[in-house]
Design an enzyme around this catalytic site. Structure first.
Site, PDB file in Angstrom:
ATOM      1  N   GLY A   1      49.597   5.555   0.520  1.00 16.73           N
ATOM      2  CA  GLY A   1      49.221   5.592   1.928  1.00 16.73           C
ATOM      3  C   GLY A   1      47.707   5.546   2.119  1.00 16.73           C
TER       4      GLY A   1
ATOM      5  N   ALA B   1      50.280   9.496   0.918  1.00 15.31           N
ATOM      6  CA  ALA B   1      50.987  10.383   1.839  1.00 15.31           C
ATOM      7  C   ALA B   1      51.117  11.745   1.160  1.00 15.31           C
ATOM      8  CB  ALA B   1      52.373   9.810   2.118  1.00 15.31           C
TER       9      ALA B   1
ATOM     10  N   GLU C   1      46.847   2.062   1.972  1.00 17.39           N
ATOM     11  CA  GLU C   1      47.439   1.425   3.167  1.00 17.39           C
ATOM     12  C   GLU C   1      46.591   1.702   4.411  1.00 17.39           C
ATOM     13  OE1 GLU C   1      51.341   3.200   2.163  1.00 17.39           O
ATOM     14  OE2 GLU C   1      52.140   1.206   2.556  1.00 17.39           O
TER      15      GLU C   1
ATOM     16  N   GLU D   1      53.595   4.064  -5.422  1.00 20.64           N
ATOM     17  CA  GLU D   1      54.826   4.658  -4.892  1.00 20.64           C
ATOM     18  C   GLU D   1      56.019   4.466  -5.817  1.00 20.64           C
ATOM     19  OE1 GLU D   1      52.573   3.113  -3.117  1.00 20.64           O
ATOM     20  OE2 GLU D   1      52.345   4.022  -1.141  1.00 20.64           O
TER      21      GLU D   1
END
Ligand code: 3H9
Length: 690
Positions: free
Chosen positions: A105, A66, A108, A128
């Protein structure tokens, strides 16, 4: 080829649709990338000629996560979850093509593709936790469904980047393709999927591994127990564990809800704010405003180190580890032999040591008793004891011996480097490289810029620091530089508190609970109370003198501030308590009960104030550099950011008010820095300073 937006293209190669992201530097999932992906998936769905879709990235890496800069801001554009649904729910197989790193992310997203291919140099991970977070886009629910809960626990709590070959073995990646030929390899794989009519595999539906772990709570209990020390104080590891537990015990949709809820708590909390701040602070610290990145770099192919003691030996290991030969200089053969022997044994004792690697490294180390052996080195680091006269003598000799252009560095932990440089005819070549002990382990390097240090020498030192795996901060010359100067402020208070009625173990406990690995008195016991203590000169004038005179010189003598049992476990000492009480009684001070809150404020706020003085004097470039120094050299807990971040967090007005209160009752050593006063007057924080 169709440009979906300025960071996303959609093209077709035969029957394969190809989505290409190009959002430097790391293709982070900014709103532009999310929008682009959503748009491209819609194009692919509508493209009748496309039978499968490849998702690939331009530049150095697949999606690295992210966009951390967007956390805390308002959500714009397509949500990541919508994008993931478009991928996972696609009626055409989606293949993620991975190079560089698929992180957070990014992984993911890849886990919502039906297949994943990677080049051998690629790595995947869910890092993370290092940002005080957990994978909040389904990672904690999908990962254990592929790799099993045990491996998933390890990955999410360590944040490790797993090499592609291992990912293949774990089933995280379906096929490795030739290095440098990712696009061709991924398209060929996609064609195979189409030709063979392979299914639209959804990770979320593979329940076998999580179901097998259901009813085995010991997996989690054991994991927590084994890692309790490592995770102490941090919220994120525990939250990550809870999510993997949810993957095992809850249906997928429920698990996702648990993950989102816990992610929400972390992302809005102070720990993640501190750890995200640290991520950027570490990267900022490399940047020196008046030394641009393209400043010349002096080639360093050979290093000389003066002093083969613990420090010199540790420093040497850093360079030979990256293939740079080192000449060690000592005064006596015996000391040289001992130093080289210690280096060898450090290598031999290190985890996973291979004899051939140890030999290759040792072959890069030579020794000499003559400073003349330094005539051809590119960098000399002086690492002898802290005496100005000795250092000056050494630098005078170096000036005469070393070739023009060589960098002359001192490892002093606080002496005036300008004064050292003044004995040479080349002060522009002189710099401080302050390593921390043990120098082969500790991450921090204070690079100390003296008045005349050239930009080339600074740039070379910073680049070299990176090469040897350090985290560097550029600081200026002042007593103790940044790290030790701030430490001095804390130590002064810790000592004074003892004279007012606090016991060493009270102070240590408060600082340990704050998150430090140990308090100042436990540290003293570990290092030895007798560092700098001379028996013949000792007159029982300080508590330390008295303890040393009683042969309570720390852990090595079985007693110091604390008593130690046969397992080296520390216990509060009635002997020390009596010594302190006698001392305090003699000095006429009325000992009082001191609260934990006061101990904390007295120890920490003067550090913040000292940091402000350092900034005011221009001895650090930015507040965050001070925090980097304290996190990496002095055990400041990562989840509290650093003294300057902490000051901002509690409020500079609060720090100032307390400093004034202490100043009024205890004197001018608590005088607030002018910068602190100014920031408070302007309603600003350290983080507002540009
Ligand atoms: C996440 O994904 C949460 C999810 O679960 C979703 C929840 C809903 N964002 O490190 P470098 C910048 S959390 C924004 O020097 P390298 C970095 O600041 C994220 N910016 O390069 C730097 O900028 P500058 C999980 C980022 O080659 C530049 O890129 N992912 C991001 O040594 C180059 O970085 C991570 O934690 C980002 N995500 O290393 C991975 N990443 O040039 C974080 C980097 O202005 N990233 N930047 O200083 C890394 O670990 C390394 O950057 C990487 C490359 C290994 C990728």
């Amino acid at each position: 080829m169709t440009a979906v937006n300025d960071v996303t293209d959609y093209a077709r190669e035969g029957e394969i649709g190809v989505i290409t992201l190009n959002s430097p530097p790391v293709n982070a999932l900014s709103f532009g990338v999310r929008d682009g992906l959503a748009g491209a998936m819609a194009l692919a769905a509508a493209d009748e000629g496309a039978k499968a879709v490849v998702l690939i990235c331009e530049g150095r890496t697949f999606i690295a996560g992210a966009d951390i800069t967007e956390f805390g801001g308002a959500q714009k554009g397509a949500s990541l979850f919508d994008v993931q649904e478009a991928l996972e729910g696609s009626s055409k197989p989606v293949i993620a093509a991975i190079h560089g790193t698929a992180l957070g992310g990014g992984l993911e997203v890849a886990l919502c593709a039906h297949y994943r291919v990677a080049v051998p140099s690629a790595k995947c991970g869910l890092p993370e936790v290092a940002l005080g977070l957990l994978p909040g886009a389904g990672g904690t629910q999908r990962l254990p469904r592929i790799v099993g809960p045990q491996k998933a626990l390890e990955m999410v709590t360590s944040g490790q980047h797993v090499p592609a070959q291992q990912c293949l073995e774990m089933g995280l990646v379906d096929e490795l393709v030739e290095e440098g030929k990712l696009r061709e390899g991924a398209i060929a794989f996609a064609k195979k999927v189409v030709a063979e009519g392979r299914p639209l595999t959804k990770v979320r539906d593979s329940n076998a591994k999580v179901e097998a772990a259901r009813g085995h709570p010991e997996i989690f209990a054991d994991f927590r127990k084994a890692n309790a020390r490592k995770f102490r104080g941090f919220l994120a590891p525990e939250y990550n564990i809870r999510c993997i537990e949810a993957a095992v015990n809850q249906p997928f949709e429920e698990g996702i809800k648990t993950e989102r809820k816990l992610f929400g708590e972390l992302v809005t909390g102070p720990q993640s704010a501190a750890q995200r701040y640290t991520f950027f602070a570490e990267r900022q610290a490399w940047k020196v405003p008046d030394v641009p990145d393209d400043t010349a770099v002096i080639p360093v192919n050979m290093v000389g180190i003066i002093g083969a003691g613990t420090m010199g030996g540790g420093i040497a290991m850093n360079f030979v580890n990256v293939g740079i030969p080192v000449v060690l200089i000592e005064m006596k053969q015996e000391a040289l032999d001992r130093g080289i022997k210690v280096i060898r044994s450090n290598y031999e004792r290190s985890r996973g040591a291979k004899p051939e690697v140890t030999e290759a490294r040792m072959a890069l180390i030579s020794g000499s008793l003559e400073m003349e052996a330094l005539a051809d080195v590119d960098l000399v680091i002086e690492a002898v004891f802290e005496r100005m006269d000795v250092k000056k003598e050494i630098f005078t000799k170096l000036d005469a011996i070393c070739k023009p252009g060589a960098i002359l560095a001192t490892n002093t932990s606080g002496l005036n480097i300008d004064e050292i440089a003044s004995v040479t005819k080349r002060p522009e070549a002189v710099i401080g490289l302050h390593f921390f002990s043990p120098a082969n382990v500790m991450k921090l390097l204070e690079v100390v810029r003296a008045d005349h240090t050239s930009k080339e020498v600074i740039n070379t030192s910073m680049k070299l620091a990176k090469k040897i795996g350090k985290i560097a901060a550029l600081v200026g010359v002042c007593p103790g530089f940044v790290g030790n100067r701030i430490l001095g402020a804390r130590q002064r208070e810790a000592q004074k508190l003892v004279f007012e009625g606090a016991m060493p173990w009270d102070i240590d406990r408060v600082l340990y609970d704050f998150g430090f690995p140990m308090g100042p008195f436990a540290m003293s016991d570990l290092a030895g109370l007798d560092i700098g203590w001379v028996k013949e000169k000792s007159k029982g004038e300080t508590i330390r003198d008295v303890l040393c005179e009683m042969d309570r010189r720390g852990q090595k003598t079985g007693a110091g501030y604390y008593d130690y049992d046969e397992n080296r476990v520390a216990h509060p000492s009635p002997v020390t308590e009596k010594v302190i009480k006698d001392f305090v009684a003699k000095s006429g001070v009325n000992a009082r009960d001191i609260s934990d809150q006061e101990i904390l404020e007295r120890c920490i706020y003067p550090m913040v104030n000292e940091g402000a003085k350092i900034l005011e004097e221009g001895k650090a470039i930015r507040a965050s550099d001070i925090d980097i120094v304290w996190q990496n050299g002095y055990g400041w807990p990562a989840y509290r950011g650093g003294p300057m971040f902490y000051g901002d967090l509690v409020g500079l007005d609060m720090v100032l008010a307390k400093m004034k209160e202490f100043q009024a009752t205890m004197g001018d050593q608590f005088k607030p820095s002018a910068l602190l006063e100014k920031l408070v007057a302007e309603g600003k924080k350290f983080s507002d300073l540009k």
